[in-house]
Every structure is written in structure tokens, then in C-alpha cells.
Design an enzyme around this catalytic site. Structure first.
Site, mmCIF file in Angstrom:
data_model
loop_
_atom_site.group_PDB
_atom_site.id
_atom_site.type_symbol
_atom_site.label_atom_id
_atom_site.label_comp_id
_atom_site.label_asym_id
_atom_site.label_seq_id
_atom_site.Cartn_x
_atom_site.Cartn_y
_atom_site.Cartn_z
ATOM 1 N N SER A 84 45.008 39.012 38.048
ATOM 2 C CA SER A 84 43.809 39.921 37.975
ATOM 3 C C SER A 84 44.362 41.241 37.228
ATOM 4 O O SER A 84 44.697 41.270 36.044
ATOM 5 C CB SER A 84 43.022 40.334 39.158
ATOM 6 O OG SER A 84 41.796 40.679 38.982
ATOM 7 N N HIS A 233 38.495 33.138 42.434
ATOM 8 C CA HIS A 233 39.566 34.477 41.703
ATOM 9 C C HIS A 233 40.827 34.516 42.436
ATOM 10 O O HIS A 233 41.843 34.825 41.901
ATOM 11 C CB HIS A 233 38.772 35.598 41.862
ATOM 12 C CG HIS A 233 39.568 36.850 41.306
ATOM 13 N ND1 HIS A 233 40.041 36.552 39.829
ATOM 14 C CD2 HIS A 233 39.760 37.935 41.771
ATOM 15 C CE1 HIS A 233 40.385 37.808 39.466
ATOM 16 N NE2 HIS A 233 40.471 38.445 40.418
#
Length: 252
Positions: A84, A233
Site C-alpha cells: 500500500s 487489501h
């Protein structure tokens, strides 16, 4: 800036960078599976974990932090992995210092711009009054007014620490709140990294889409893209075995 880090294992060096609101500890379980083959460096990025806090917070300075870290550790060229926000950091680093990257792994982030989407998290974290709470449960109760998912709250509250005066944030919450737009910045146009690059994406995540492949090919022409089944995620927490398998296969 002298970043805090954990080091374990033996073999070729592999540096891992966490995502927004995270810390080096987020990747410790993955690292334990890789430590027999690699020397792992798990880094707290600035304004996170036990690394120093600063009003400067963008990918240019975070990439420079990584360069300074490698110089201090005597690392000429390494494997790099980032998740990320950490993925954006290592992408920026690879464009700026390609000679220092052996292979690059980017976990669930693409080179493009991302609009701010952490408003409820920031509202919840800022709503916790560190001067009055007496327990982590009280902090969780306040956070639950903004974030219903217990797993996300538990992840965020890992950054809630204590000192002699009471509770403190290990993240630099005021600066992150003020400069949250910087996290979504796209990679600067015009550069590319020609070394081997693996993009790992959660199949259930919206962060990497088929529409991102053109950008990925432009910036990282020597790439592979793997979608991890049944993962969102936080793919390293949801499907750790699959992540370890793909990392081993790519680095081998």
C-alpha cells in the site's frame, strides 16, 4: 532520518515496508516464513511505529529515508517489498535509485492517483481523547462509532501506545490528518524501472484493477501481476501462505 527496524534471518537482503497506519510488526509473521533464505529488514516508515516523527511527509522524503537506511546498513542492492503506502514508497525509490533494486515487489497498490478515502478512520482516531481514556477498550468503544469492522479497529489500535503520562499515538496523527492527500499521489511521470517487478493484488480488493495494467506496464515494463484469491487489501494477513508462496517463487 534514522528509521527504526527489525532484522532477522540470513541470506540476500529483503527490505519490507508497511502501509498507512501500520508498522514493521505487520509483516513479522510473513518474515518468519522467509528468514531461512533471506535477511529481512522490517522498517517503520517515518511518522509510524517507533521511527521519528516529522512535519515532512511525502513519497520523496520517504524514498530518501530508505536510501539513507540502505547506506547506513551497507546495503548496495536489495530486494524490496512494500504494501500500500509502502508499495508507493518502493515504487518511487525504484524510479529514483534503480541501481539499488535487485527485484521489486509491490503489494496491492498501483502507480496511479488514489482519492482520499480514509476520512472515517481519521475522524475516529482523532475522536479518541488520549487525556481521558483509561483503557484500550474505551479507545475501541470510541473508534467503533466510526468503524464497524473489528479487524480494522484492532489493526489501528496497534498504534496506540503508552508512556509514563498515559496513552500516546505511535503514528503522527496530526501530520497524517493534515497531509493525507500525499498518500494517494501518483508516481511522477517520465520515469521507469526495468528490473523484475511483481505486483501482488488482492482479488477482492479495489486497489489494483485490470485498468491499472497499462500504467504498470509503462512504469515497470518487466512485470508480473498476480491476484491472490480470497484476499482483500490486507492480503498478507488474509492469505499469508499464498503471499509467501508468490514471494518465494518470484525471488527464486
Amino acid at each position: 532520518m534514522q528509521l527504526n527496524f527489525k532484522k532477522l534471518g540470513a541470506g540476500k537482503p529483503l527490505i519490507i515496508l508497511h502501509g498507512l497506519f501500520g508498522s514493521a510488526d505487520n509483516w513479522f509473521s510473513i518474515s518468519k516464513e522467509l528468514k531461512d533464505n533471506y535477511t529481512l529488514y522490517l522498517i517503520d516508515q517515518r511518522n509510524h511505529g517507533d521511527s521519528p516523527q516529522s512535519t515532512e511527509w511525502n513519497y520523496e522524503v520517504m524514498a530518501s529515508d530508505l536510501k539513507e537506511f540502505m547506506d547506513k546498513e551497507g546495503l548496495e542492492k536489495t530486494y524490496l517489498m512494500g504494501h500500500s503506502m509502502g508499495g508507493k514508497t518502493v515504487m518511487n525509490f525504484a524510479l529514483k535509485f534503480p541501481e539499488k533494486v535487485e527485484k521489486l515487489i509491490v503489494a496491492d497498490i498501483a502507480p496511479r492517483y488514489y482519492p482520499v478515502h480514509h476520512q472515517s478512520i481519521l475522524e475516529g482516531l482523532n475522536a479518541i481523547d488520549l487525556k481521558t481514556i483509561q483503557s484500550r477498550k474505551e479507545a475501541d468503544d470510541e473508534l467503533a462509532k466510526y468503524i464497524s469492522e473489528m479487524g480494522i479497529r484492532q489493526f489501528l489500535l496497534k498504534s496506540l501506545g503508552r508512556d509514563s503520562d498515559g496513552f500516546i499515538w505511535k503514528i503522527n496523527l496530526p501530520v497524517i490528518t493534515e497531509k493525507i492527500n500525499n498518500v494517494g499521489e501518483a508516481l511522477p511521470e517520465g520515469g521507469s524501472f526495468d528490473g523484475p517487478t511483481l505486483f501482488l493484488a488482492g482479488a477482492n480488493s479495489a486497489y489494483v484493477q485490470q485498468s491499472d495494467l497499462d500504467d504498470i506496464n509503462t512504469f515497470f515494463p518487466n512485470n508480473e501481476v498476480e491476484f491472490i484469491a480470497d484476499a482483500g487489501h490486507w492480503l498478507h494477513a488474509e492469505q499469508p501462505d499464498a503471499v509467501v508462496k508468490e514471494v518465494r517463487k518470484f525471488l527464486k
